[in-house]
Design an enzyme around this catalytic site. Sequence first.
Site, mmCIF file in Angstrom:
data_model
loop_
_atom_site.group_PDB
_atom_site.id
_atom_site.type_symbol
_atom_site.label_atom_id
_atom_site.label_comp_id
_atom_site.label_asym_id
_atom_site.label_seq_id
_atom_site.Cartn_x
_atom_site.Cartn_y
_atom_site.Cartn_z
ATOM 1 N N CYS A 127 5.721 25.984 70.251
ATOM 2 C CA CYS A 127 4.951 26.872 69.301
ATOM 3 C C CYS A 127 4.705 28.091 70.051
ATOM 4 O O CYS A 127 4.231 29.246 69.389
ATOM 5 C CB CYS A 127 3.971 26.092 68.981
ATOM 6 S SG CYS A 127 4.571 24.661 67.716
ATOM 7 N N SER A 163 10.643 10.438 62.716
ATOM 8 C CA SER A 163 9.471 10.036 62.184
ATOM 9 C C SER A 163 9.041 10.578 61.052
ATOM 10 O O SER A 163 9.181 11.847 60.458
ATOM 11 C CB SER A 163 8.626 10.784 63.195
ATOM 12 O OG SER A 163 7.177 10.398 62.752
ATOM 13 N N GLU A 201 2.253 8.767 64.478
ATOM 14 C CA GLU A 201 3.558 8.834 64.953
ATOM 15 C C GLU A 201 3.867 7.886 65.908
ATOM 16 O O GLU A 201 4.737 7.303 66.300
ATOM 17 C CB GLU A 201 3.965 10.160 65.422
ATOM 18 C CG GLU A 201 5.474 10.653 65.673
ATOM 19 C CD GLU A 201 5.796 12.186 65.960
ATOM 20 O OE1 GLU A 201 4.681 12.944 65.602
ATOM 21 O OE2 GLU A 201 6.771 12.575 65.981
ATOM 22 N N GLU A 237 3.930 4.451 64.690
ATOM 23 C CA GLU A 237 5.485 4.545 64.109
ATOM 24 C C GLU A 237 6.248 4.241 65.192
ATOM 25 O O GLU A 237 7.417 3.087 65.138
ATOM 26 C CB GLU A 237 5.976 5.666 63.490
ATOM 27 C CG GLU A 237 7.011 5.675 62.799
ATOM 28 C CD GLU A 237 7.922 6.780 62.042
ATOM 29 O OE1 GLU A 237 6.959 7.776 61.877
ATOM 30 O OE2 GLU A 237 8.873 7.041 61.758
ATOM 31 N N LYS A 259 6.138 27.376 59.026
ATOM 32 C CA LYS A 259 5.366 26.722 58.449
ATOM 33 C C LYS A 259 5.170 27.225 57.048
ATOM 34 O O LYS A 259 4.529 26.752 55.983
ATOM 35 C CB LYS A 259 3.876 26.888 59.323
ATOM 36 C CG LYS A 259 4.221 26.266 60.366
ATOM 37 C CD LYS A 259 3.656 24.655 60.400
ATOM 38 C CE LYS A 259 3.679 24.089 61.805
ATOM 39 N NZ LYS A 259 3.896 22.782 61.731
#
Lengths: 403, 629
Positions: free
Chosen positions: B550, B339, B292, B295, B378
């Site tokens: 999270c 991304s 990432e 990127e 998830k």
Amino acid sequence: MNIRNEVTFSTIRPRDGLKAALEKSRTEVVDDILRSGLKGRGGAGFPTGIKWKLAAEEKADEKYIICNADEGEPGTFKDRVIFSEWADLVFEGMTIAGYAVGAKTGIIYLRGEYGYLRQALEDKLAARHQEGLLGDKIMGKEGVSFDIHIHMGCGAYVCGEESALIESLEGKRGEARNRPPFPVAKGLFGKPTVVNNVETLAWVAAIFALGPDWFKHVGTEKSSGYKLLSISGDVAKPGVYEFPMGTKISAILKTAGADRPKAAVVGGASGILVPAKDFKRAICFEDVSTGGSVIVLSEDRDFLDILENFQEFFADESCGQCTICRLGNVKLLEGIRLLKEGRCTTKHLQKLCTLGAAMQAASKCGLGQASPNMFLSVLQHFKGEVLGRPQAEDHFANKRKAS
Amino acid sequence: MNKETTTKVDATKMIDIVIDDRKISVPSGTMLLDAARQNGFHIPTLCYHEDLSRAGGCRLCIVEIEGQRALTASCAYPITQPIKVKTTSRRVREARKTTLELLLSEHCGDCYSCVRNGNCELQSLAKEHGLAKLPFGHPTEKAFALDTLSPSIVRDMDKCVDCGRCVRTCKELQGIGVFETVGRGNRKGISTFQNKPMAEVGCINCGQCVNRCPTGALTEKDSTEDVWAAINDPTKHVVIQTAPAPRAAVGEEFGLDPGNAMTWELNTALRQIGFDKVFDTNFTADLTILEEGTELILRLYKNLVEKDTSQPLPQFTSCCPGWVKFFEHVHPEMLAHVSSAKSPQQMFGALIKTWYAQLNDIDPESIVSVSLMPCSAKKFECNRPEMRDSGLKDVDFVLTTRECAKMIREAGIHLPSLPKSDFDDPFGTATGSGVIFGNTGGVMEAALRSVLEFVTGLKVEDIFENANILPVRGMEGCRFAEVKVPEKVGPVPPMIAHLVPNWEWLAGQTLRVGIAHGTKNARKILDDVADGGFFSTCHFIEVMACPGGCIGGGGQPIPTSPAIRQARADAIYKEDLAYGSKGSVRKSHENPAVLRIYKDFLTEGPCGPKSHELLHTSYWPRGKFIGSW
Ligand SMILES: Cc1cc2nc3c(=O)[nH]c(=O)nc-3n(C[C@H](O)[C@H](O)[C@H](O)COP(=O)(O)O)c2cc1C
Ligand code: SF4
Ligand code: SF4
Ligand code: SF4
Ligand code: SF4
Ligand code: FES
């Protein structure tokens, strides 16, 4: 129209009240209403002058006057008559309220079923605009502007409760708000808001036309003025009547031609049950207070039928946010049906009474708080009549016997 | 509903009140419930939740205020004048008990077999109020069909107490509004759009409603049976990856206070219950940073130097599947901003069934890849049809923290008393940067650590004390920070030397970054970027769907509160620092296992063709379309 006696509103010339009010200062207007002793005609009987004073004292860029025309209480129809006959007085009352508290916008929350009145009301509002009685510079007075809009209700009884009404106006579910804050401080869109009943606002116009002292001298010490009543049920002449506050129920029933009355339901489904032995009691805030409905029950009526009907109404109309109101009304309804079938044990009946008391105490708004009133009054006054019904046929019992 | 509390707390004005004959003094505007609780009074609640506005609907927190005819809901009553309060009068007790009897009269559930057994607010209230007889009955037959169509969330309306907490959670915290109160009177209930199943509405699967549901009406879709079956099958090689957030919280399921990480004990427990290998998701968190981050560097170069805006700035993170689905629904026209890097979970999944299988000569078909996540989204993510780059389903099953604790308990293990053990190779132990992925701001901090070192050739420690990039930390919903790139830049590291010629174009520049957690906040930033507002000038924006990131995920132990989330976040930062003190690395690009995989397997470097095949993905412009997928 089913207007049955002389109503003061017929004698008031529109414009007189507004003119008199606009000649006074804003504080004088509030003071006059305080002095008149006018209390809300929508049911709760809150002093109108105090409500206005609180709203006037709030500092805000915007304030609202709401005319509560939801008229959902079973057996009430006097607001409809006022709008049909004397709508200008209501508009004037709203305009005066706006002047007094510093609000420029008025909203009429009109009961959905009264949609047929809307066009006539809009026409009247347009005419008032033409005549300079609405809009900017009302009656030529610099800095006084006020406008009135009509908003249609959608048939929920709870939307007559002022904070649920405000939620509904904001486009949300009609559910009563937590209080405080009260609408006078934080109402529509969080702005100070006065909510008044149709009749209350019409009396405002009358009070300025005839003077606060005229109003103060009618009625009782704590209940000034006259009250319009919607009388229905087992009477020869149902309709709208005007009585001075403090009139005895017996006198009212006589005027309306009640037929062998055994009780009167005063204040609609949310009101109280007055048994014949208490007909000497008076309609006023000190004694039997009401938003205006009187339903007469003759000796032929079965209380359990009446209760079942009212209870179906509440089980259906609770907004449902309070556990105790949402489910409590269902359990009362089931209980009434058990009574009808002669299957309600004394123990369960006791539990239902505890439930009723808990609903009165713990519900958030007037709907839940008042919904067990009728059930509890019937048990208080006519226990013998509702207990000991013959048991309905028990199919299961028959089956058990057969096998 | 008027759920906003409009009275402000004014600490300069103290008000004396009396509760049950005890005098206390509180700042004006304090809610009566808060005042009582702060002073040690116990008042039961049900519709109240610390994270949410006050509904005042369940009427369990009612108290008697002297001089008032009716009882008052203390959770929604601001104290602005001296009052005398009774919290235990007969009227109060009877009303509370009656309310509970009414709730149970329409509650169909069997505590023994309910996931919330032992951690259910309705159950505790029933116990607390000594409900012996249920005068209004108790249904034994279900009135609603179970909604099990969502891969993440199961809805059992027979256990719903109409508290509205899910409605407020989804609106107020997440800015979505999947649930709405519908109907009046006895038909009032909580519903979705047209009463469709959760899988077919705009739900992003974050599970925040599950975390705030007081009963077993909302739960995660349980995968423990499937995982047990895999473990019990001797032909299967069952591996599990564990994410940092569940490790920081799982102790709570075993009675520990929030903030006690169980990372190493958990490794032992998972092996003991039968997993063949235990891996650290942080490995792919580090890999995510490299992919990432690269990127980002490429996007910056293209936009700032080559003026090519085909991959526009700001770049948004993509490691949170709740956020990704939110984005797909809310601004499908802006998907090019996200991304393309997969989340750490899915990168790991793709590598386990390829590289790991090759290395160990295991048939990928026999591998069952499980992941332990703080997250219900998830579960949705691993079922996305594009997540099969290994040729198989990359991740087979996701266990939430709660499900994992359930399995450990079922095996008769008391987690906190276990000895510690390490993760398995070849992924080894990861870095502190991977650990902080669990906190809001963590991905940003990890990325900045690596990007800054890449560009300057310096150690981040020389720029930020202890490598703690404090400006991006915190619990503020929407944050903004500026990080200045030093004037003196270094050489381009060999790993990405083929991608950019030099760093001169970044020298002295200011990197502008944004952070949001809770999709309500994310929406603010996203709308702002869409409108060309302040945040559109950012280069990189991190979003995590859950409040706190999270650590506050929808699969974490219940209950949740700001204090609990803070304690978990602190535990995570502590673990990050510990990597430094143990002599281990805290920066993703220094992770030896990461370096090894780029040497042996992803030989063309970050964002190379192999990476793109296995570690990157694409998105679906869902827009207002709602349907199963
Ligand atoms: C369930 C419920 C329904 C109500 N319906 C009405 C109504 O239809 N019209 C009305 O004027 N007031 C109604 N009220 C009373 C209003 O809440 C409020 O007190 C009134 O509009 C204030 O005006 P007043 O002071 O002029 O009476 C209702 C109250 C409750 C609790
Ligand atoms: S008392 Fe009944 S109608 Fe009033 S707010 Fe509560 S549930 Fe709604
Ligand atoms: S939701 Fe609570 S009360 Fe209901 S079955 Fe589950 S544990 Fe029992
Ligand atoms: S589903 Fe849970 S959170 Fe939502 S209203 Fe029902 S009990 Fe409350
Ligand atoms: S913030 Fe974390 S726990 Fe929440 S949805 Fe995103 S990945 Fe899952
Ligand atoms: S907790 Fe206060 S009314 Fe529900």
